[in-house]
Design a protein around this motif. Structure first.
Motif, PDB file in Angstrom:
ATOM      1  N   ARG A 113       0.838  -1.207   0.000  1.00 25.37           N
ATOM      2  CA  ARG A 113       0.000   0.000   0.000  1.00 25.37           C
ATOM      3  C   ARG A 113       0.869   1.253   0.000  1.00 25.37           C
ATOM      4  O   ARG A 113       0.572   2.232  -0.674  1.00 25.37           O
ATOM      5  N   SER A 114       1.964   1.224   0.730  1.00 28.17           N
ATOM      6  CA  SER A 114       2.874   2.371   0.769  1.00 28.17           C
ATOM      7  C   SER A 114       3.533   2.598  -0.592  1.00 28.17           C
ATOM      8  O   SER A 114       3.634   3.738  -1.067  1.00 28.17           O
ATOM      9  N   ILE A 115       3.954   1.521  -1.227  1.00 26.89           N
ATOM     10  CA  ILE A 115       4.556   1.630  -2.556  1.00 26.89           C
ATOM     11  C   ILE A 115       3.531   2.169  -3.550  1.00 26.89           C
ATOM     12  O   ILE A 115       3.823   3.063  -4.351  1.00 26.89           O
ATOM     13  N   ALA A 116       2.311   1.644  -3.511  1.00 26.65           N
ATOM     14  CA  ALA A 116       1.251   2.102  -4.416  1.00 26.65           C
ATOM     15  C   ALA A 116       0.954   3.580  -4.199  1.00 26.65           C
ATOM     16  O   ALA A 116       0.776   4.334  -5.164  1.00 26.65           O
ATOM     17  N   ALA A 117       0.904   4.014  -2.955  1.00 27.07           N
ATOM     18  CA  ALA A 117       0.632   5.423  -2.662  1.00 27.07           C
ATOM     19  C   ALA A 117       1.752   6.313  -3.194  1.00 27.07           C
ATOM     20  O   ALA A 117       1.505   7.381  -3.754  1.00 27.07           O
ATOM     21  N   THR A 118       2.978   5.867  -3.041  1.00 27.19           N
ATOM     22  CA  THR A 118       4.124   6.636  -3.537  1.00 27.19           C
ATOM     23  C   THR A 118       4.078   6.751  -5.063  1.00 27.19           C
ATOM     24  O   THR A 118       4.253   7.837  -5.619  1.00 27.19           O
ATOM     25  N   LEU A 119       3.831   5.634  -5.750  1.00 32.12           N
ATOM     26  CA  LEU A 119       3.800   5.651  -7.206  1.00 32.12           C
ATOM     27  C   LEU A 119       2.618   6.446  -7.752  1.00 32.12           C
ATOM     28  O   LEU A 119       2.760   7.170  -8.739  1.00 32.12           O
ATOM     29  N   SER A 120       1.460   6.343  -7.128  1.00 25.70           N
ATOM     30  CA  SER A 120       0.293   7.067  -7.652  1.00 25.70           C
ATOM     31  C   SER A 120       0.402   8.570  -7.422  1.00 25.70           C
ATOM     32  O   SER A 120      -0.236   9.342  -8.127  1.00 25.70           O
TER      33      SER A 120
END
Length: 89
Positions: free
Chosen positions: A10-17
């Motif tokens: 979820r943290s990676i997805a938030a960073t990329l989005s």
């Protein structure tokens, strides 16, 4: 991927989005090319350019997801798809 915890994903997805790209400049019209995107050609009749889901709605030229090499190919596609559409309408 199964080595990451859900919280990490979820943290990676938030960073990329939230990642913002800012162009630093262009090379001008001398190097300009078309980009991808537009109306999916699978959603259209290849003979008439009419939308399969909404009869009577037609698309032509670069509004469609068609990309050609530099040198007039995109102009040719615009003219050819326009003729096909015009003959069908």
């Amino acid at each position: 991927m199964n080595e990451f915890r859900h919280a990490d994903l979820r943290s990676i997805a938030a960073t990329l989005s939230g990642w913002a790209l800012t162009p630093s400049g262009t090379q001008g019209y001398a190097k300009a090319e078309v980009t991808l995107g537009g109306v999916d050609t699978h959603a259209l009749s290849s003979r008439t350019m009419e939308a399969r889901a909404l009869p009577g709605l037609y698309f032509v030229g670069e509004v469609m997801d068609v990309t050609g090499h530099l040198g007039g190919y995109n102009f040719q596609w615009a003219w050819s798809s326009g003729v096909a559409c015009g003959q069908a309408a």
